[in-house]
Scaffold this active site. Structure first.
Site, PDB file in Angstrom:
ATOM      1  N   GLY A 101      -6.433  12.315  -8.644  1.00  0.00           N
ATOM      2  CA  GLY A 101      -5.072  11.581  -8.377  1.00  0.00           C
ATOM      3  C   GLY A 101      -4.552  10.610  -9.454  1.00  0.00           C
ATOM      4  CB  ALA A 102      -1.892  11.064 -11.409  1.00  0.00           C
ATOM      5  CG  ASN A 107      -3.029  -4.103  -5.166  1.00  0.00           C
ATOM      6  OD1 ASN A 107      -2.911  -4.729  -6.176  1.00  0.00           O
ATOM      7  ND2 ASN A 107      -4.099  -4.099  -4.358  1.00  0.00           N
ATOM      8  CB  THR A 117      -1.120  -0.015   1.142  1.00  0.00           C
ATOM      9  OG1 THR A 117      -1.921   1.210   1.008  1.00  0.00           O
ATOM     10  CG2 THR A 117      -0.270   0.042   2.450  1.00  0.00           C
ATOM     11  CG  ASP A 119      -5.366  -1.022  -5.860  1.00  0.00           C
ATOM     12  OD1 ASP A 119      -5.733  -1.636  -4.825  1.00  0.00           O
ATOM     13  OD2 ASP A 119      -4.215  -0.092  -5.396  1.00  0.00           O
ATOM     14  N   GLY A 141      -0.264   5.382  -7.700  1.00  0.00           N
ATOM     15  CA  GLY A 141      -0.479   3.933  -8.157  1.00  0.00           C
ATOM     16  C   GLY A 141      -2.014   3.411  -8.101  1.00  0.00           C
ATOM     17  CB  ALA A 142      -4.726   3.864  -5.877  1.00  0.00           C
ATOM     18  N   GLY A 155     -15.068   3.559   0.173  1.00  0.00           N
ATOM     19  CA  GLY A 155     -13.888   3.013  -0.456  1.00  0.00           C
ATOM     20  C   GLY A 155     -13.536   1.499  -0.027  1.00  0.00           C
ATOM     21  CE  LYS A 204      -1.811   0.379  -3.152  1.00  0.00           C
ATOM     22  NZ  LYS A 204      -3.217   0.969  -3.497  1.00  0.00           N
TER      23      LYS A 204
HETATM   24  P1  ATR Z   1      -1.040   4.926  -3.664  1.00  0.00           P
HETATM   25  O1  ATR Z   1      -0.083   4.106  -4.359  1.00  0.00           O
HETATM   26  O2  ATR Z   1      -1.885   4.572  -2.688  1.00  0.00           O
HETATM   27  O3  ATR Z   1      -1.963   5.797  -4.973  1.00  0.00           O
HETATM   28  P2  ATR Z   1       0.660   7.153  -4.259  1.00  0.00           P
HETATM   29  O4  ATR Z   1       1.341   6.717  -5.403  1.00  0.00           O
HETATM   30  O5  ATR Z   1       1.632   7.817  -3.409  1.00  0.00           O
HETATM   31  O6  ATR Z   1      -0.033   6.343  -3.310  1.00  0.00           O
HETATM   32  O7  ATR Z   1      -0.615   8.560  -4.676  1.00  0.00           O
HETATM   33  C1  ATR Z   1      -0.999   9.429  -3.511  1.00  0.00           C
HETATM   34  C2  ATR Z   1      -1.992  10.203  -4.462  1.00  0.00           C
HETATM   35  O8  ATR Z   1      -2.460  11.148  -3.472  1.00  0.00           O
HETATM   36  C3  ATR Z   1      -1.188  11.043  -5.722  1.00  0.00           C
HETATM   37  O9  ATR Z   1      -2.228  11.442  -6.399  1.00  0.00           O
HETATM   38  C4  ATR Z   1      -0.668  12.149  -4.711  1.00  0.00           C
HETATM   39  O10 ATR Z   1      -0.684  13.621  -5.482  1.00  0.00           O
HETATM   40  P3  ATR Z   1       0.966  13.648  -6.106  1.00  0.00           P
HETATM   41  O11 ATR Z   1       1.116  12.813  -7.418  1.00  0.00           O
HETATM   42  O12 ATR Z   1       0.959  15.154  -6.291  1.00  0.00           O
HETATM   43  O13 ATR Z   1       1.847  13.320  -4.890  1.00  0.00           O
HETATM   44  C5  ATR Z   1      -1.837  12.510  -4.071  1.00  0.00           C
HETATM   45  N1  ATR Z   1      -1.548  13.239  -2.821  1.00  0.00           N
HETATM   46  C6  ATR Z   1      -1.216  12.761  -1.833  1.00  0.00           C
HETATM   47  N2  ATR Z   1      -0.795  13.934  -0.732  1.00  0.00           N
HETATM   48  C7  ATR Z   1      -1.411  15.154  -1.188  1.00  0.00           C
HETATM   49  C8  ATR Z   1      -1.763  16.275  -0.859  1.00  0.00           C
HETATM   50  N3  ATR Z   1      -1.107  16.679   0.570  1.00  0.00           N
HETATM   51  N4  ATR Z   1      -2.291  17.267  -1.759  1.00  0.00           N
HETATM   52  C9  ATR Z   1      -2.954  16.712  -2.797  1.00  0.00           C
HETATM   53  N5  ATR Z   1      -2.669  15.365  -3.106  1.00  0.00           N
HETATM   54  C10 ATR Z   1      -1.921  14.544  -2.636  1.00  0.00           C
END
Ligand code: ATR
Length: 243
Positions: free
Chosen positions: A95-96, A55, A30, A71, A98-99, A207, A34
């Site tokens: 979001g962009a 994952n 997680t 996922d 891993g998930a 979720g 990821k």
């Molecule tokens: P996962 O694998 O669970 O998807 P991740 O790859 O670390 O975890 O992705 C986390 C997501 O939350 C990303 O879209 C991240 O945005 P960034 O690519 O800009 O890092 C977003 N995220 C995490 N912290 C954030 C914050 N404080 N404000 C806005 N977006 C955030």
């Protein structure tokens, strides 16, 4: 399940230890590992390679670690379980990471017509849109802003909402009552986004179904039936008989 809390700098060392863990079938990965775990594994499936995230990892008898991504399949199955149709819909995805990447590819594979992706780090977002366009020519994939207006389904695939004082992942003032708002955050079950969406008259989707719908797939992948691996992220043209 045994929780293993690992800092990023220690991931490689922990994986080396896990390779020698003789009675371990596999493990779940997680945030925040990821994506960064991929080069540390011995092999990843085609689905994980395309998505760029893992994952679920299987440990084979020789101690090799093989990564897969479930996922997206879990998220799509969760929507379908609630009777939410995906085909032909327009989706806004916050979001962009891993998930988010897994969900984007699974939604494209499931037949969405339009996918708008927004993320704090623009570069990551543009990269995901470019990768989607390469594989799914029939889906209108675009980089978006914080405004989710004009989409049928709105998805939060960021980690915003996990902590109490997190800002909203998108502009909740722009939510409309005809939209479905879905989360990937499981705790709290009603995130501030879902509460705001309900207040705006939207249908909400929590979720937990994303994980719940993956449990059987995870068990299959880690031993029960590894040959029945889910490959819903892989376009039909790229499917292989053996992953
Ligand atoms: P996962 O694998 O669970 O998807 P991740 O790859 O670390 O975890 O992705 C986390 C997501 O939350 C990303 O879209 C991240 O945005 P960034 O690519 O800009 O890092 C977003 N995220 C995490 N912290 C954030 C914050 N404080 N404000 C806005 N977006 C955030």
């Amino acid at each position: 399940m045994i929780p293993i809390h690992v800092q990023s700098r220690d991931l490689s060392t922990v994986l080396d230890g896990i390779r020698n863990w003789k009675n371990l079938a596999g493990f779940i990965v997680t945030v925040p590992h990821k994506t960064s775990i991929i080069p540390l594994l011995d092999e990843v499936t085609e689905a994980a390679r395309i998505v760029g995230a893992v994952n679920a990892v299987r440990r084979d008898d020789g101690g090799r670690l093989i990564g897969h991504i479930l996922d997206g399949a879990g998220f799509v199955a969760g929507l379908r379980q609630e009777g939410i149709s995906i085909e032909g819909r327009s989706v806004y995805l916050a979001g962009a990471g891993g998930a988010a990447s897994a969900i984007a590819f699974a939604l494209a594979q499931a037949g969405v017509a339009r996918l708008t992706i927004a993320n704090r780090t623009l570069e990551r977002c543009s990269d995901l849109v470019a990768r989607l366009r390469q594989v799914h020519h029939d889906v209108r994939s675009e980089v978006g802003s914080i405004d989710p207006a004009g989409h049928d389904i709105v998805v939060n695939a960021t980690s915003m909402g996990l902590k109490e004082n997190d800002p909203f992942p998108l502009d909740v003032a722009r939510l409309m009552p005809n939209q479905i708002v879905a989360e990937i955050i499981m705790q709290p079950e009603v995130t501030p986004l879902l509460a705001a969406a309900a207040k705006a008259g939207c249908r909400t989707h929590p979720g937990w179904p994303m994980l719940q719908c993956q449990l059987k797939l995870m068990a299959d992948w880690m031993g029960a039936n590894p040959e029945r691996v889910d490959d819903s992220a892989v376009p039909a043209s790229r499917k292989r008989e053996n992953i």
